[in-house]
Design a protein around this motif. Structure first.
Motif, short mmCIF file in Angstrom:
data_model
loop_
_atom_site.label_atom_id
_atom_site.label_comp_id
_atom_site.label_asym_id
_atom_site.label_seq_id
_atom_site.Cartn_x
_atom_site.Cartn_y
_atom_site.Cartn_z
N ASN A 73 -5.98 -0.23 -7.46
CA ASN A 73 -5.54 -1.22 -6.43
C ASN A 73 -5.45 -0.69 -5.24
OD1 ASN A 73 -6.02 -3.48 -8.21
ND2 ASN A 73 -3.62 -3.34 -8.83
N LEU A 74 -4.99 0.65 -4.98
CA LEU A 74 -4.89 1.41 -3.74
C LEU A 74 -6.13 1.51 -3.14
CD1 LEU A 74 -2.73 2.76 -2.09
CD2 LEU A 74 -3.05 4.82 -3.29
N ALA B 278 -2.67 2.15 -10.29
CA ALA B 278 -2.29 2.09 -8.96
C ALA B 278 -3.48 2.74 -8.23
CB ALA B 278 -0.98 2.95 -8.96
N LEU B 279 -3.98 3.37 -8.52
CA LEU B 279 -5.17 4.04 -7.96
C LEU B 279 -6.29 2.86 -7.70
CD1 LEU B 279 -5.46 7.75 -9.19
CD2 LEU B 279 -4.71 6.98 -6.91
N THR C 174 0.79 -1.10 0.13
CA THR C 174 -0.05 0.03 0.00
C THR C 174 0.79 1.15 0.07
OG1 THR C 174 -1.72 -1.33 1.13
CG2 THR C 174 -1.81 1.20 1.18
N LEU D 174 -5.12 -0.28 4.55
CA LEU D 174 -3.86 -0.49 4.53
C LEU D 174 -3.71 -2.05 4.37
CD1 LEU D 174 -1.80 1.84 6.68
CD2 LEU D 174 -2.35 2.02 4.18
N ALA E 228 2.26 1.65 -3.61
CA ALA E 228 1.39 2.10 -4.25
C ALA E 228 1.37 3.87 -4.01
CB ALA E 228 0.17 1.64 -4.19
N VAL E 229 1.12 4.17 -2.71
CA VAL E 229 1.06 5.82 -2.64
C VAL E 229 1.99 6.27 -3.21
CG1 VAL E 229 1.10 7.43 -0.98
CG2 VAL E 229 -0.33 5.49 -0.37
N ARG F 250 -6.85 -1.51 -1.40
CA ARG F 250 -6.04 -1.52 -0.04
C ARG F 250 -6.57 -0.84 0.93
NH1 ARG F 250 -2.98 -6.15 -1.25
NH2 ARG F 250 -1.91 -5.78 -3.17
N PHE F 251 -7.30 0.28 0.59
CA PHE F 251 -7.90 0.99 1.78
C PHE F 251 -9.13 0.85 2.16
CE2 PHE F 251 -4.44 4.19 0.65
CZ PHE F 251 -4.05 4.51 1.87
#
Length: 195
Positions: free
Chosen positions: A129-130, A126-127, A93, A141, A96-97, A133-134
């Motif tokens: 999958n991010l 990336a956004l 995570t 995370l 990715a950020v 994750r959030f």
């Protein structure tokens, strides 16, 4: 008193020395709006397909598209691509950020159409999958990414994964052929300096 005649320069000669010739400034308009548009479209497509996959695919019953070669198979992936680093979800995570921040920083000065397309694909993926994750379980995370496309022996993936891989391949190709994010080409600049 008659004016002094200055000798005419031969045709094809250059009046300035190579050292005094300024380097050509990058040409073309800034491409950040295009980069963000591509990222936004891919992000929306990724989120929509994940919502549809979760709502319509039973994890125990894959949907066959082309025999057993192409199926829709719902998988929750805690790791990176190929289900690697499943115990390091929070690290993935943070990576990715960092990727998102880096892409936006590069994009502010970008003038290359192809770099904008490649980075837009990486940013959108990336956004996508991010967000998983959030906001997906088991928690911020540590959320598991929704994957649902299975092709042959290839691990199950999603739209975001495809965008990241295709964008990365494009960026590697641009780098290998000397195309810079500012719209210049490194190999042609090097040849000019050598001549």
């Amino acid at each position: 008193m008659p004016a002094r005649d200055t000798p005419a320069e031969p045709a094809g000669s250059v009046s300035e020395s190579p050292e005094s010739t300024p380097t050509a400034a990058p040409k073309g308009k800034l491409r950040l709006p295009l980069l963000l548009t591509i990222a936004g479209v891919l992000l929306a497509l990724d989120l929509l397909t994940k919502v549809l996959a979760v709502a319509n695919i039973d994890p125990q019953k894959p949907v066959r598209i082309i025999g057993d070669v192409v199926t829709l198979t719902l998988v929750r992936n805690p790791g990176a691509a190929f289900s690697m680093a499943t115990a390091w979800t929070w690290v993935l995570t943070l990576v990715a950020v960092a990727v998102v921040i880096g892409v936006v920083r590069i994009g502010r000065k970008m003038r290359s159409l192809w770099w904008a397309i490649g980075l837009g694909m990486v940013l959108g993926g990336a956004l996508g999958n991010l967000i998983d994750r959030f906001f997906r379980s088991p928690g911020p995370l540590r959320g598991h990414v929704v994957d649902f496309v299975s092709v042959g022996w290839w691990p199950v993936f999603n739209v975001a994964d495809s965008a990241i891989v295709c964008g990365a391949i494009l960026l590697v190709g641009l780098t290998l052929f000397g195309f810079e994010p500012d719209g210049t080409r490194a190999t042609s600049n090097a040849r000019n300096e050598d001549s």
